[in-house]
Design an enzyme around this catalytic site. Structure first.
Site, PDB file in Angstrom:
ATOM      1  N   LYS A  55       1.035  -0.955   0.347  1.00  0.00           N
ATOM      2  CA  LYS A  55      -0.392   0.491   0.161  1.00  0.00           C
ATOM      3  C   LYS A  55       0.853   1.131  -0.141  1.00  0.00           C
ATOM      4  O   LYS A  55       0.319   2.655  -0.436  1.00  0.00           O
ATOM      5  CB  LYS A  55      -1.144  -0.221   1.172  1.00  0.00           C
ATOM      6  CG  LYS A  55      -2.291  -1.144   1.362  1.00  0.00           C
ATOM      7  CD  LYS A  55      -2.955  -1.709  -0.301  1.00  0.00           C
ATOM      8  CE  LYS A  55      -3.611  -2.297   0.460  1.00  0.00           C
ATOM      9  NZ  LYS A  55      -2.624  -3.621   0.553  1.00  0.00           N
ATOM     10  N   TYR A 268     -11.639 -15.265   3.747  1.00  0.00           N
ATOM     11  CA  TYR A 268     -10.832 -14.142   4.332  1.00  0.00           C
ATOM     12  C   TYR A 268     -10.324 -14.672   5.376  1.00  0.00           C
ATOM     13  O   TYR A 268     -11.159 -14.053   6.857  1.00  0.00           O
ATOM     14  CB  TYR A 268     -11.157 -12.791   3.983  1.00  0.00           C
ATOM     15  CG  TYR A 268     -10.523 -11.519   4.402  1.00  0.00           C
ATOM     16  CD1 TYR A 268      -9.581 -10.447   3.481  1.00  0.00           C
ATOM     17  CD2 TYR A 268     -10.344 -10.968   5.355  1.00  0.00           C
ATOM     18  CE1 TYR A 268      -9.194 -10.453   3.949  1.00  0.00           C
ATOM     19  CE2 TYR A 268      -9.884  -9.692   5.795  1.00  0.00           C
ATOM     20  CZ  TYR A 268      -9.046  -9.435   4.461  1.00  0.00           C
ATOM     21  OH  TYR A 268      -7.714  -8.516   5.368  1.00  0.00           O
ATOM     22  N   TYR A 294      -2.251 -12.345   3.669  1.00  0.00           N
ATOM     23  CA  TYR A 294      -2.430 -12.145   2.268  1.00  0.00           C
ATOM     24  C   TYR A 294      -1.197 -12.695   1.117  1.00  0.00           C
ATOM     25  O   TYR A 294      -0.584 -14.593   1.233  1.00  0.00           O
ATOM     26  CB  TYR A 294      -2.063 -10.607   1.797  1.00  0.00           C
ATOM     27  CG  TYR A 294      -3.254  -9.863   2.453  1.00  0.00           C
ATOM     28  CD1 TYR A 294      -4.294  -9.658   1.735  1.00  0.00           C
ATOM     29  CD2 TYR A 294      -3.595  -9.650   3.239  1.00  0.00           C
ATOM     30  CE1 TYR A 294      -5.496  -8.645   1.465  1.00  0.00           C
ATOM     31  CE2 TYR A 294      -4.483  -8.140   3.436  1.00  0.00           C
ATOM     32  CZ  TYR A 294      -5.520  -8.721   2.656  1.00  0.00           C
ATOM     33  OH  TYR A 294      -6.743  -7.753   2.784  1.00  0.00           O
TER      34      TYR A 294
HETATM   35  C1  LIG Z   1      -3.777  -5.292   0.759  1.00  0.00           C
HETATM   36  C2  LIG Z   1      -2.621  -6.495   0.306  1.00  0.00           C
HETATM   37  C3  LIG Z   1      -2.394  -7.412  -0.776  1.00  0.00           C
HETATM   38  C4  LIG Z   1      -3.356  -7.506  -2.099  1.00  0.00           C
HETATM   39  O1  LIG Z   1      -3.741  -5.797  -2.863  1.00  0.00           O
HETATM   40  P1  LIG Z   1      -4.669  -5.582  -3.272  1.00  0.00           P
HETATM   41  O2  LIG Z   1      -4.173  -4.416  -3.753  1.00  0.00           O
HETATM   42  O3  LIG Z   1      -5.340  -4.926  -2.488  1.00  0.00           O
HETATM   43  O4  LIG Z   1      -5.354  -6.590  -4.224  1.00  0.00           O
HETATM   44  C5  LIG Z   1      -1.723  -7.967  -1.049  1.00  0.00           C
HETATM   45  N1  LIG Z   1      -0.799  -8.293   0.218  1.00  0.00           N
HETATM   46  C6  LIG Z   1      -0.859  -7.762   1.521  1.00  0.00           C
HETATM   47  C7  LIG Z   1       0.126  -8.207   2.401  1.00  0.00           C
HETATM   48  C8  LIG Z   1      -1.837  -6.758   1.311  1.00  0.00           C
HETATM   49  O5  LIG Z   1      -2.002  -6.291   2.413  1.00  0.00           O
END
Ligand SMILES: *Cc1c(COP(=O)(O)O)cnc(C)c1O
Length: 336
Positions: A55, A268, A294
């Site tokens: 991000k 999720y 993630y």
């Molecule tokens: C937000 C996030 C993602 C996914 O990215 P998006 O742009 O939301 O699809 C992947 N890995 C981590 C660690 C994240 O925080």
């Protein structure tokens, strides 16, 4: 692509370019007789500010708009262990904004007693964010918009950072990752056959798809759905990719969007055995700190695809480590 990206102002707070490194031990582990693809990792976990993550690259571009708008407060949101809102809180601290976050409860059952106190939740408080508890109702941006309206009514100048920092501009930012990968891979003497990563709110994959079309046209982008909502993820990736292509003046090709379902656990925030295996392998073989929501699921997806024989020896696959390490600590019971 480089010239088009240069038209978009960047704050320069994210540590870019992030490294591209070989994963020799994981490559050898998955194909001991050398009959599997060569694996690389793009270290988007190393973007620097407040423990980093994907991000920050989006925020580096998106928050230029916040600064230019004269805002004094960043408003965003996410689940209790959201990496996205932690990175918004970190950027706010770094840039001198107030930060208000809508913290969604109920998207998943807390997996451990200290889920709400440790990891990203702890960091949000340390970075000085004001947290507002709200119920999850499936509308990712509703409570963030409500909060921004309330703050505006109180005389603040809020800037709304959408859920996951996902917007067409967030996707534009992510196209810059492919510019970096193209230059780094060329210097290392290879062309990636595929870029594999986990996909959630969608702008990461959208930017990768648009960037790859322009700078690595033979490279396939493979998004691993970590939400167990592949149709929703795919629709969002398409929407943000179309918006980003438009902003960049690039053609848009929907056939470049591949979201792989069924490799990342039941829901999720709920890791499965393959996620835990991937986190253990990443740590023990490559000293990578992956997370159960993630990046661990992303690597689990990559490993599953390799085991189905999707790629062969002589092909180079880049895994994007999107970050998320702080959330690991909220799931420590998985590793006791
Ligand atoms: C937000 C996030 C993602 C996914 O990215 P998006 O742009 O939301 O699809 C992947 N890995 C981590 C660690 C994240 O925080």
């Amino acid at each position: 692509m480089k010239d088009q990206l240069a038209r978009f102002p960047r704050l320069g707070i994210a540590h870019l370019p992030t490294p591209l490194e070989p994963m020799k031990r994981l490559t050898a582990h998955l194909a001991p007789d050398g009959n599997g693809p060569r694996l690389w990792v793009k270290r988007e976990d190393c973007t620097g500010v407040g423990l980093g993550g994907n991000k920050l690259r989006k925020l580096d571009y998106v928050l230029s708009e916040a600064v230019a708008s004269g805002a004094d407060t960043l408003v965003s949101g996410g689940v209790v262990q959201s990496n996205s809102q932690r990175q918004v809180a970190a950027a706010a601290a770094r840039l001198g904004f107030h930060c208000h976050l809508a913290v969604y409860h109920g998207r998943l059952a807390p997996p451990a007693p200290d889920y709400e106190r440790t990891g990203n939740a702890l960091l949000n408080r340390l970075f000085g964010a004001t947290l507002h508890d709200v119920p999850w109702n499936g509308d990712r941006n509703g409570a963030i918009r409500d909060l921004a309206e309330q703050l505006q009514a109180q005389g603040r100048k809020p800037y709304l950072v959408p859920y996951g920092v996902s917007s067409p501009l967030g996707a534009v930012a992510y196209a810059s990752t492919v510019v970096e990968i193209a230059a780094q891979a060329e210097a290392l003497g290879f062309t990636p056959h595929a870029i594999v990563h986990c996909s959630g709110s969608g702008a990461t994959q959208a930017g990768l798809v648009v960037g790859a079309r322009a700078c690595l046209p033979t490279t396939r982008v493979v998004g691993i759905d970590i939400d167990a909502e592949p149709e929703r993820v795919r629709a969002d990736v398409l929407r943000f990719a179309e918006g980003a292509a438009d902003l960049l003046g690039e053609p848009f090709f929907p056939e470049g969007v591949e979201v792989v379902a069924g490799l990342a656990g039941p829901a999720y925030g709920v890791p499965h055995a393959a996620t835990v295996e991937a986190i253990r392998l990443g740590a023990a073989l490559e000293a990578l700190v992956l997370d159960p929501v993630y990046s661990g699921k992303g690597l689990a997806g990559l490993i599953a695809l390799i085991r189905t024989g999707r790629w062969t020896a002589g092909q180079d696959i880049v895994f994007i480590h999107t970050g998320g390490a702080p959330a690991l600590f909220a799931y420590r019971h998985l590793f006791d």
